[in-house]
Design a protein around this motif. Structure first.
Motif, PDB file in Angstrom:
ATOM      1  N   VAL A   7       0.869  -1.174   0.000  1.00  0.00           N
ATOM      2  CA  VAL A   7       0.000   0.000   0.000  1.00  0.00           C
ATOM      3  C   VAL A   7       0.903   1.220   0.000  1.00  0.00           C
ATOM      4  CG1 VAL A   7      -1.764   1.310   1.222  1.00  0.00           C
ATOM      5  CG2 VAL A   7      -1.831  -1.187   1.252  1.00  0.00           C
ATOM      6  N   ALA A   8       0.910   1.953  -1.092  1.00  0.00           N
ATOM      7  CA  ALA A   8       1.700   3.176  -1.191  1.00  0.00           C
ATOM      8  C   ALA A   8       0.942   4.292  -0.475  1.00  0.00           C
ATOM      9  CB  ALA A   8       1.934   3.520  -2.652  1.00  0.00           C
ATOM     10  N   THR A   9       1.630   5.072   0.347  1.00  0.00           N
ATOM     11  CA  THR A   9       0.943   6.010   1.241  1.00  0.00           C
ATOM     12  C   THR A   9       1.349   7.471   1.097  1.00  0.00           C
ATOM     13  OG1 THR A   9       2.612   5.647   2.933  1.00  0.00           O
ATOM     14  CG2 THR A   9       0.660   4.228   2.997  1.00  0.00           C
ATOM     15  N   LYS A  10       2.165   7.807   0.129  1.00  0.00           N
ATOM     16  CA  LYS A  10       2.623   9.196  -0.022  1.00  0.00           C
ATOM     17  C   LYS A  10       1.695   9.977  -0.947  1.00  0.00           C
ATOM     18  CE  LYS A  10       6.378   7.829   2.085  1.00  0.00           C
ATOM     19  NZ  LYS A  10       6.052   7.215   3.329  1.00  0.00           N
ATOM     20  N   THR A  11       1.552  11.282  -0.695  1.00  0.00           N
ATOM     21  CA  THR A  11       0.759  12.152  -1.561  1.00  0.00           C
ATOM     22  C   THR A  11       1.515  13.449  -1.826  1.00  0.00           C
ATOM     23  OG1 THR A  11      -0.408  13.286   0.236  1.00  0.00           O
ATOM     24  CG2 THR A  11      -1.434  11.271  -0.623  1.00  0.00           C
ATOM     25  N   VAL A  12       1.184  14.067  -2.960  1.00  0.00           N
ATOM     26  CA  VAL A  12       1.695  15.395  -3.292  1.00  0.00           C
ATOM     27  C   VAL A  12       0.511  16.222  -3.750  1.00  0.00           C
ATOM     28  CG1 VAL A  12       3.189  16.768  -4.786  1.00  0.00           C
ATOM     29  CG2 VAL A  12       3.971  14.538  -3.979  1.00  0.00           C
ATOM     30  N   ARG A  13       0.366  17.376  -3.137  1.00  0.00           N
ATOM     31  CA  ARG A  13      -0.691  18.300  -3.533  1.00  0.00           C
ATOM     32  C   ARG A  13      -0.060  19.616  -3.974  1.00  0.00           C
ATOM     33  NH1 ARG A  13      -4.763  18.579   1.332  1.00  0.00           N
ATOM     34  NH2 ARG A  13      -2.824  18.854   2.442  1.00  0.00           N
ATOM     35  N   GLY A  25      -0.453  13.870  -7.015  1.00  0.00           N
ATOM     36  CA  GLY A  25      -0.172  12.447  -6.914  1.00  0.00           C
ATOM     37  C   GLY A  25      -0.826  11.891  -5.675  1.00  0.00           C
ATOM     38  N   GLY A  26      -1.490  10.749  -5.829  1.00  0.00           N
ATOM     39  CA  GLY A  26      -2.209  10.164  -4.704  1.00  0.00           C
ATOM     40  C   GLY A  26      -3.601  10.750  -4.593  1.00  0.00           C
ATOM     41  N   GLN A  27      -4.254  10.444  -3.506  1.00  0.00           N
ATOM     42  CA  GLN A  27      -5.605  10.934  -3.243  1.00  0.00           C
ATOM     43  C   GLN A  27      -5.817  10.919  -1.730  1.00  0.00           C
ATOM     44  OE1 GLN A  27      -5.277   8.155  -5.422  1.00  0.00           O
ATOM     45  NE2 GLN A  27      -5.273   6.696  -3.731  1.00  0.00           N
ATOM     46  N   GLU A  28      -7.001  11.312  -1.299  1.00  0.00           N
ATOM     47  CA  GLU A  28      -7.262  11.453   0.138  1.00  0.00           C
ATOM     48  C   GLU A  28      -7.057  10.153   0.911  1.00  0.00           C
ATOM     49  OE1 GLU A  28     -10.697  13.111   3.170  1.00  0.00           O
ATOM     50  OE2 GLU A  28     -10.866  13.505   1.035  1.00  0.00           O
ATOM     51  N   GLU A  29      -7.533   9.043   0.366  1.00  0.00           N
ATOM     52  CA  GLU A  29      -7.396   7.767   1.065  1.00  0.00           C
ATOM     53  C   GLU A  29      -6.491   6.840   0.253  1.00  0.00           C
ATOM     54  OE1 GLU A  29     -10.123   4.266   3.102  1.00  0.00           O
ATOM     55  OE2 GLU A  29     -11.087   5.824   1.927  1.00  0.00           O
ATOM     56  N   CYS A  30      -5.472   6.322   0.901  1.00  0.00           N
ATOM     57  CA  CYS A  30      -4.522   5.410   0.257  1.00  0.00           C
ATOM     58  C   CYS A  30      -4.797   3.990   0.753  1.00  0.00           C
ATOM     59  CB  CYS A  30      -3.087   5.799   0.612  1.00  0.00           C
ATOM     60  SG  CYS A  30      -2.673   7.508   0.223  1.00  0.00           S
ATOM     61  N   VAL A  31      -5.280   3.149  -0.135  1.00  0.00           N
ATOM     62  CA  VAL A  31      -5.596   1.757   0.208  1.00  0.00           C
ATOM     63  C   VAL A  31      -5.065   0.842  -0.897  1.00  0.00           C
ATOM     64  CG1 VAL A  31      -7.631   2.332   1.597  1.00  0.00           C
ATOM     65  CG2 VAL A  31      -7.880   1.946  -0.852  1.00  0.00           C
ATOM     66  N   LEU A  32      -5.072  -0.460  -0.656  1.00  0.00           N
ATOM     67  CA  LEU A  32      -4.545  -1.418  -1.625  1.00  0.00           C
ATOM     68  C   LEU A  32      -5.224  -1.279  -2.985  1.00  0.00           C
ATOM     69  CD1 LEU A  32      -2.515  -3.685  -2.040  1.00  0.00           C
ATOM     70  CD2 LEU A  32      -4.250  -5.292  -1.271  1.00  0.00           C
ATOM     71  N   GLU A  68       6.313  25.322   2.725  1.00  0.00           N
ATOM     72  CA  GLU A  68       7.656  24.811   2.991  1.00  0.00           C
ATOM     73  C   GLU A  68       7.751  24.257   4.409  1.00  0.00           C
ATOM     74  OE1 GLU A  68      10.649  27.229   0.064  1.00  0.00           O
ATOM     75  OE2 GLU A  68      10.420  27.990   2.090  1.00  0.00           O
ATOM     76  N   LEU A  69       7.125  24.915   5.364  1.00  0.00           N
ATOM     77  CA  LEU A  69       7.113  24.410   6.743  1.00  0.00           C
ATOM     78  C   LEU A  69       6.429  23.045   6.805  1.00  0.00           C
ATOM     79  CD1 LEU A  69       6.258  27.730   8.592  1.00  0.00           C
ATOM     80  CD2 LEU A  69       8.413  26.474   8.735  1.00  0.00           C
ATOM     81  N   ALA A  70       5.340  22.884   6.046  1.00  0.00           N
ATOM     82  CA  ALA A  70       4.634  21.598   6.019  1.00  0.00           C
ATOM     83  C   ALA A  70       5.535  20.515   5.425  1.00  0.00           C
ATOM     84  CB  ALA A  70       3.343  21.722   5.216  1.00  0.00           C
ATOM     85  N   ASN A  71       6.246  20.833   4.355  1.00  0.00           N
ATOM     86  CA  ASN A  71       7.142  19.849   3.741  1.00  0.00           C
ATOM     87  C   ASN A  71       8.288  19.475   4.671  1.00  0.00           C
ATOM     88  OD1 ASN A  71       5.715  19.577   1.371  1.00  0.00           O
ATOM     89  ND2 ASN A  71       6.970  21.018   0.231  1.00  0.00           N
ATOM     90  N   GLN A  72       8.798  20.438   5.406  1.00  0.00           N
ATOM     91  CA  GLN A  72       9.914  20.171   6.313  1.00  0.00           C
ATOM     92  C   GLN A  72       9.515  19.148   7.378  1.00  0.00           C
ATOM     93  OE1 GLN A  72      12.943  21.144   5.876  1.00  0.00           O
ATOM     94  NE2 GLN A  72      13.883  20.614   7.796  1.00  0.00           N
ATOM     95  N   ALA A  73       8.257  19.161   7.773  1.00  0.00           N
ATOM     96  CA  ALA A  73       7.765  18.243   8.807  1.00  0.00           C
ATOM     97  C   ALA A  73       7.144  16.973   8.216  1.00  0.00           C
ATOM     98  CB  ALA A  73       6.726  18.955   9.671  1.00  0.00           C
ATOM     99  N   ALA A  74       6.994  16.906   6.895  1.00  0.00           N
ATOM    100  CA  ALA A  74       6.254  15.818   6.256  1.00  0.00           C
ATOM    101  C   ALA A  74       7.019  14.506   6.227  1.00  0.00           C
ATOM    102  CB  ALA A  74       5.881  16.210   4.830  1.00  0.00           C
ATOM    103  N   SER A  75       6.259  13.427   6.306  1.00  0.00           N
ATOM    104  CA  SER A  75       6.810  12.104   6.043  1.00  0.00           C
ATOM    105  C   SER A  75       5.943  11.361   5.020  1.00  0.00           C
ATOM    106  CB  SER A  75       6.918  11.290   7.331  1.00  0.00           C
ATOM    107  OG  SER A  75       5.643  11.096   7.890  1.00  0.00           O
ATOM    108  N   ALA A  76       4.715  11.825   4.805  1.00  0.00           N
ATOM    109  CA  ALA A  76       3.832  11.155   3.849  1.00  0.00           C
ATOM    110  C   ALA A  76       3.095  12.131   2.930  1.00  0.00           C
ATOM    111  CB  ALA A  76       2.812  10.298   4.587  1.00  0.00           C
ATOM    112  N   HIS A  77       2.785  13.322   3.383  1.00  0.00           N
ATOM    113  CA  HIS A  77       1.953  14.248   2.618  1.00  0.00           C
ATOM    114  C   HIS A  77       2.731  15.531   2.340  1.00  0.00           C
ATOM    115  CE1 HIS A  77      -1.198  11.416   3.438  1.00  0.00           C
ATOM    116  NE2 HIS A  77      -0.933  11.526   4.727  1.00  0.00           N
TER     117      HIS A  77
END
Length: 117
Positions: A7-13, A25-32, A68-77
């Motif tokens: 299950v890939a869990t990363k998103t880019v908005r 890339g991705g969507q709100e809910e990441c499922v199999l 940029e602050l959000a990206n600095q703290a991001a691990s998935a979104h």
């Protein structure tokens, strides 16, 4: 690893001109059955905050840069978009750089390299 088990869990908005976020890339809910991105390669860019080549934290020289602050703290979104030095732009000043590969493309490349059954 089988291609049907991850299950890939990363998103880019990114931001629309009015500031609303939408998915690149991705969507709100990441499922199999509807995976998001398997990975995002992120660089904080040369200006504002981030981590330098030597692993030293860079000071945040921007007046306003919440994306940029959000990206600095991001691990998935993550948040991507065009570079801008305008603090009044929705999301503020921005010079982060991101790239990614969709899960089907990753599987295709891994199969071609004979690294995935």
């Amino acid at each position: 690893m089988q291609s049907s088990s991850a299950v890939a869990t990363k998103t880019v908005r990114a931001r629309q001109p009015d500031g609303r976020l939408y998915y690149l890339g991705g969507q709100e809910e990441c499922v199999l059955s509807a995976p998001c991105l398997p990975f995002v390669v992120y660089s904080s860019g040369k200006n504002n905050l981030g981590t330098g080549v030597g692993g030293v934290a860079q000071a945040n020289g921007a007046r306003r840069n919440p994306d940029e602050l959000a990206n600095q703290a991001a691990s998935a979104h993550f948040i991507g978009g065009a570079a801008s030095a305008d603090p009044a732009r929705p999301g503020g000043e921005f010079d982060d750089m991101l790239t990614w590969v969709a899960l089907p493309q990753l599987y295709q490349r891994m199969k071609a390299a004979r690294n995935l059954p």
